[in-house]
Design a protein around this motif. Sequence first.
Motif, PDB file in Angstrom:
ATOM      1  N   VAL A 205      -5.283  -8.682 -13.616  1.00 18.76           N
ATOM      2  CA  VAL A 205      -4.989  -7.450 -13.137  1.00 18.76           C
ATOM      3  C   VAL A 205      -6.499  -7.070 -12.172  1.00 18.76           C
ATOM      4  O   VAL A 205      -6.321  -6.849 -11.028  1.00 18.76           O
ATOM      5  N   TYR A 206      -7.510  -7.358 -12.584  1.00 16.38           N
ATOM      6  CA  TYR A 206      -8.635  -7.107 -11.590  1.00 16.38           C
ATOM      7  C   TYR A 206      -8.831  -8.034 -10.544  1.00 16.38           C
ATOM      8  O   TYR A 206      -8.727  -7.600  -9.340  1.00 16.38           O
TER       9      TYR A 206
ATOM     10  N   THR B 244      -6.484  -5.584  -8.341  1.00 13.31           N
ATOM     11  CA  THR B 244      -7.089  -4.843  -7.686  1.00 13.31           C
ATOM     12  C   THR B 244      -8.010  -5.449  -6.487  1.00 13.31           C
ATOM     13  O   THR B 244      -8.275  -4.561  -5.607  1.00 13.31           O
TER      14      THR B 244
ATOM     15  N   LEU C 142      -6.186  -6.027  -3.503  1.00 15.57           N
ATOM     16  CA  LEU C 142      -5.746  -4.636  -3.166  1.00 15.57           C
ATOM     17  C   LEU C 142      -6.794  -4.337  -1.917  1.00 15.57           C
ATOM     18  O   LEU C 142      -6.672  -3.777  -0.902  1.00 15.57           O
TER      19      LEU C 142
ATOM     20  N   LEU D  97       1.130   5.034 -13.978  1.00 22.74           N
ATOM     21  CA  LEU D  97       1.166   3.906 -13.195  1.00 22.74           C
ATOM     22  C   LEU D  97       2.481   4.169 -12.308  1.00 22.74           C
ATOM     23  O   LEU D  97       2.481   4.019 -11.120  1.00 22.74           O
TER      24      LEU D  97
ATOM     25  N   VAL E 157       1.578   6.990  -9.763  1.00 20.16           N
ATOM     26  CA  VAL E 157       0.627   6.400  -8.982  1.00 20.16           C
ATOM     27  C   VAL E 157       1.203   5.454  -7.835  1.00 20.16           C
ATOM     28  O   VAL E 157       0.862   5.611  -6.684  1.00 20.16           O
TER      29      VAL E 157
ATOM     30  N   ALA F 179       0.971   6.283  -4.219  1.00 24.61           N
ATOM     31  CA  ALA F 179       0.348   5.522  -3.279  1.00 24.61           C
ATOM     32  C   ALA F 179       1.243   5.462  -2.148  1.00 24.61           C
ATOM     33  O   ALA F 179       0.849   5.103  -0.696  1.00 24.61           O
TER      34      ALA F 179
ATOM     35  N   LEU G  39       1.452   8.522   0.157  1.00 25.04           N
ATOM     36  CA  LEU G  39       0.033   8.563   0.931  1.00 25.04           C
ATOM     37  C   LEU G  39       0.091   7.668   1.946  1.00 25.04           C
ATOM     38  O   LEU G  39      -0.574   7.959   3.254  1.00 25.04           O
ATOM     39  N   ALA G  40       0.462   6.566   1.882  1.00 26.77           N
ATOM     40  CA  ALA G  40       0.173   5.321   2.684  1.00 26.77           C
ATOM     41  C   ALA G  40       0.958   5.211   3.977  1.00 26.77           C
ATOM     42  O   ALA G  40       0.620   4.374   4.895  1.00 26.77           O
TER      43      ALA G  40
ATOM     44  N   ALA H 134      -7.822   1.725 -13.674  1.00 23.82           N
ATOM     45  CA  ALA H 134      -8.623   1.375 -12.623  1.00 23.82           C
ATOM     46  C   ALA H 134      -7.714   0.575 -11.324  1.00 23.82           C
ATOM     47  O   ALA H 134      -7.845   0.952 -10.311  1.00 23.82           O
ATOM     48  N   ALA H 135      -6.624   0.021 -11.876  1.00 26.10           N
ATOM     49  CA  ALA H 135      -5.824  -0.823 -10.797  1.00 26.10           C
ATOM     50  C   ALA H 135      -5.105   0.427 -10.172  1.00 26.10           C
ATOM     51  O   ALA H 135      -4.942   0.577  -8.811  1.00 26.10           O
ATOM     52  N   ALA H 136      -4.598   1.359 -11.055  1.00 23.71           N
ATOM     53  CA  ALA H 136      -3.935   2.448 -10.373  1.00 23.71           C
ATOM     54  C   ALA H 136      -4.894   3.450  -9.337  1.00 23.71           C
ATOM     55  O   ALA H 136      -4.302   3.581  -8.429  1.00 23.71           O
TER      56      ALA H 136
ATOM     57  N   ALA I 217      -7.224   2.512  -7.921  1.00 24.16           N
ATOM     58  CA  ALA I 217      -7.580   1.764  -6.713  1.00 24.16           C
ATOM     59  C   ALA I 217      -6.666   1.727  -5.656  1.00 24.16           C
ATOM     60  O   ALA I 217      -6.940   1.947  -4.227  1.00 24.16           O
ATOM     61  N   ALA I 218      -5.376   1.709  -6.259  1.00 25.02           N
ATOM     62  CA  ALA I 218      -4.289   1.713  -5.329  1.00 25.02           C
ATOM     63  C   ALA I 218      -4.160   3.045  -4.755  1.00 25.02           C
ATOM     64  O   ALA I 218      -4.073   3.378  -3.228  1.00 25.02           O
ATOM     65  N   VAL I 219      -4.109   4.195  -5.439  1.00 27.01           N
ATOM     66  CA  VAL I 219      -4.191   5.565  -4.947  1.00 27.01           C
ATOM     67  C   VAL I 219      -5.520   5.714  -3.895  1.00 27.01           C
ATOM     68  O   VAL I 219      -5.295   6.149  -2.604  1.00 27.01           O
TER      69      VAL I 219
ATOM     70  N   LEU J 261      -7.013   3.461  -2.022  1.00 22.06           N
ATOM     71  CA  LEU J 261      -6.715   2.578  -0.815  1.00 22.06           C
ATOM     72  C   LEU J 261      -5.829   3.502   0.030  1.00 22.06           C
ATOM     73  O   LEU J 261      -5.883   3.543   1.293  1.00 22.06           O
ATOM     74  N   ALA J 262      -4.774   4.212  -0.615  1.00 23.52           N
ATOM     75  CA  ALA J 262      -3.699   4.762   0.046  1.00 23.52           C
ATOM     76  C   ALA J 262      -4.398   6.034   0.918  1.00 23.52           C
ATOM     77  O   ALA J 262      -4.194   6.145   1.884  1.00 23.52           O
ATOM     78  N   ILE J 263      -5.223   6.614   0.213  1.00 30.26           N
ATOM     79  CA  ILE J 263      -6.096   7.768   0.700  1.00 30.26           C
ATOM     80  C   ILE J 263      -7.024   7.263   1.939  1.00 30.26           C
ATOM     81  O   ILE J 263      -6.994   7.698   3.012  1.00 30.26           O
TER      82      ILE J 263
END
Lengths: 831, 192, 104
Positions: B61-62, B66, B69, B173, B176, B180, B183-184, C73-75, C77-79, C81-83
């Motif tokens: 995951v990390y 992440t 990402l 999740l 989110v 996301a 927002l993006a 943390a993954a979630a 990070a996604a948010v 990054l979107a911001i």
Amino acid sequence: MFDVPGRIYVVATLLPLAAFVVLLIAGATRSFYRPFRKQGGFAGSMYWICGGDKPLKTGAYLATGCMAVAAALGVYGLVSFLADPSEGSIRASRWAERIDWVRIGPLDTSSPPEWERQRAADTTRATPRLALALELGYKIDHLTAVVFAMVTVISTLIFIFSIGYMKDEAHETYEDHLVHERVGKVGEHHGDGHDSHSAAAHHGYHRRGRFGRFFLYLSLFCFSMLNLVIADNLFQVFVSWELVGVCSFFLIGFYYERPSASAAANKAFIVNRIGDAGFLIGIVLAWSYCGTLNIEELTRRVRSPDRDSHNTYELANQVIRVNATPVVGDAIPEYELPPIEEAGTGTHVLLFPLAWPDPTHFHGPGYGKHKDKSFEVPAKRDYLSYGVMPYALFVLMGIGIFLGCMGKSAQVPLQTWLPDAMEGPTPVSALIHAATMVAAGVYLVGRCYPLFAPEVLLFIAYIGAITLFISATIALVQTDIKRILAYSTCSQLGFMMLALGVGGWIAGLLHLITHAFFKALLFLCSGSVIHGCHHEQDIRKMGGLWRKMPVTAFTMLVGVLAISGAPFLSGWYSKEQILSAAMGYGLEHKRHILLLVLPFLTAGLTAYYMFRLWFLTFVGKTRDTHLAEKVHESPWVMTGPLVLLAVFSVGVAWGWPFWDAEASYLGHVLKESQPAFVAVQFAAEHHEAEHRHLTAGALALLLAVSGAWLAWWFFGWRQPAESEMYRPGGPGYRFLYGKWYFDELYDTTIVNPTVMLATVAAAADKAPTDKTAPPYVTLPTLDGILNAMAELFVVVGRSLRAVQTGRIRTYALTLALTAVAVLGILTALAK
Amino acid sequence: MTLPIVLFAIVATITAISALGVVLARNVVRMAVWLLFTLVGVSLLYFLLGAEFAGTVQLIVYVGGTLILIVFGVMLTAQGPLRELRTRPAEWLVGGIVGALLFGLLVTASYQIALPPPSTDNTLPGPGPLGLTFLGVTETSPTANVSGLPDDVVVPRKPVAYLLPFEIVSVHLLVVLIGAAYLARAKRRVKA
Amino acid sequence: MNELGIQPFFILSAFLFVCGVVCIASKRNAIGVLMGVELVLNAANINLVAFARFNPAFRLDGQVFALMVIVLAAAEAAVALAIILNFYNNHATVDVDSADELKG
């Protein structure tokens, strides 16, 4: 419906109220539909139906019609009341009814609710409440019937007179010449098709006529007055009392654009309020001790019964005073009569049961055999047991009720509002401030007569004597035609109060009736003069008017003769009775000789100032030729009522033989409802008065004639030069012209300190508007303290604002620092 | 010097140095690379501790999610001047002092903790029990001492299941993901 | 492993935590700040797993929490990054110091 004929009076009372309601709704409808007036259809036509741009006279005709019907009913009621052969309780049930208005407790007193029982068990309370309802009711007796007929008849005549007098108000725009200063500033926005700001600046104040509104107020006033007259309980009286007061406020302030009128309205209202506070105290005392507000029941509470079951009772209708006996333990408190040689003293007044447990067998308190000498007063009191009331509070109750009467009847020291009340239209002065409203005070004193302790009656007599003298002296030198009449009203009311105070119950109330007629006549005559002279009220500018307005002049002469006490006119009968009652009292009680001297003196003064008024107005050369050119006699709608009132003023008190003042038929009618105790309590005085009444009559006549002759000599024969009349005069003259400086006295002692206190309070409250003042000046004020607090928060906020940098990294760092601090503290604590 | 200690020393050193690298690197791309090493070091630590599943998840995951990402973020925003934004020395100083204080305090605190008696069982539950736990199927854990309480006070433990947190995390999740994406998405370009 | 004790893990975790905090506080690049947050989360995770290993009461719980933190943390990070991307779209920069519209 008329199986109870008393309901005639209810109908007659409600008629003016109906007129009021109709006028009110019509006015409101007109205002509501005004925006649609340019459109047709329903909304537009509603506007035009309910008055339109020009005030309609229909409303006035309606109100007058209602009043006329009420008057007819009043007279019919009087006749049928006098002709009613029934007696006793049947008569009472035919002419009196009462219903609950607000019931506070249960109807069934045998099973009171729990709180009532607990309350009754609490002996520390003064008196458990007995009265559980505020009631509405009417009770017609001879006095009521006569006064009711008088009020309705005079009101009708004044309504008719007003239609003529107020016709200027029926125009689309009314120009008020006495309002100059306000134009262009605060101008009221009637905006009925004209602009009040243009072209009016030099001609007075333009507004829409208020014809309907005038009759609206008059109708409400009449309803209140009639309700007051027929009311059988003090609460209903009080409600009407206040309604009368507020109508008086509206009508005095009818030309409220004039600063003097609105000030006078305020003054009348506020001064009356002082009296009403006293009245309220009296009512509350009556309620809490006697347990009822019904006047008849109150009388039966405080006065011993007419007779006992053996029909013999030497202490009938007396206020019985008792002393408390020491209470041992939990025993029921007992009160006993004082020893016979000290009869009439005692710390408490005994309150009698409203109903005896055994109506066929009871004996009231007394010193004889089989009489009760001590009385148990149980903590829980009901209609069947005795009660007591401290004598001081009994006196206070009487004085409180009388205080209300003082305010309404303009007795010294509350008389200052009445002359100022002349700011209202003249019919108002006639109706309210002469014939009816001020009479309400006297009427109520007559009504509540049994509730007054001897001390209160003496107080009433002195107040009356002082008032009649002071007002008469002021009237001697006034130059405004209406003010002279206003002071004469005060003075005559003083006569009535004096008569009531010295035991001349019939005399006082007879004078109330006769005075109402001739004072209404005098006021309407003055209104006619003012109308004819185009709103000139200064008698120094008049003179010789009798050629121009003969009807007014001669009817007014009748009024002047009546008020001066010319023989065989109505005023003579009543005044003669008053003066002989005063003489009887003065000679019986030499300490109170002032009560004899002042009225006789004033009888002469009355004739002098009334004839002075008449001579200056109607006789002699015309002093103001400019004015005289415009003078005209009033139309028949105004002179008609004058003639009718003149007829009444002559003959209302006649009886047979008419040369005997005691034989007045009206007096005999009133005697029917005289409280029974008057004849007993004032027996000696009455005897003395009877004895002296020829002397008194002759003396009064002599004084009146000499007063009239003096007036004729100065103003009819000698014809003072015009310059002489405007001379300031000596200090005595100025003192009288300044109305004994009562207003100035009140201004200095009460008004100005109050205003000053208010100013100081306001200064302590508000920060000065001057922003340049240093801050330490404003700080001690309430505003200053609050502003300083607000400033503090502003400063703190402004400095803290810098902390809010809007940068995330600073926040994160601060957060980290906080974490360090918290961890550090925790670590330190953990050690 | 046993093997675990040696291994720990090596892994810990790598992790600490690369974390320091993240802090000190100026270029954001380099920071990302240093972070990669840190994350890998942490996953190695998990393996060392016997939590193989956690270590695997950390890697997948990390490191695999992440971090990618983040690198995407760097890629999308990295224009010349933005890649190296300078921080003023004063800010470094303040940050350093606060950091040092915090570190000192944390270390002090970690030595004050009343530790439980070391576990005799060297292995940690693997993915099987963990998965069952997430599904709400658990056996009652043995009674255990809770730190801070006297030793003879035994707190009976209730069976614990993580079905609800699992669901919450799933929904979280999802939210989110939608957020996301919302927002993006490119709404408008910058005016200047 | 037992002879190592839990303290070294604490110290390492503290070090990572401090590194993360300093990173958040000093990096001007928004993505740098995000990386600091990841460091902080990892520091916490180390603690959790270490507790799971050394305290029998937390054998399951520690790991479960660690897993959840990883996912969150993954979630996050996604948010984040979107911001950041949104911010970048509007301001053409990722400098967190320029995001001071909420300044008082």
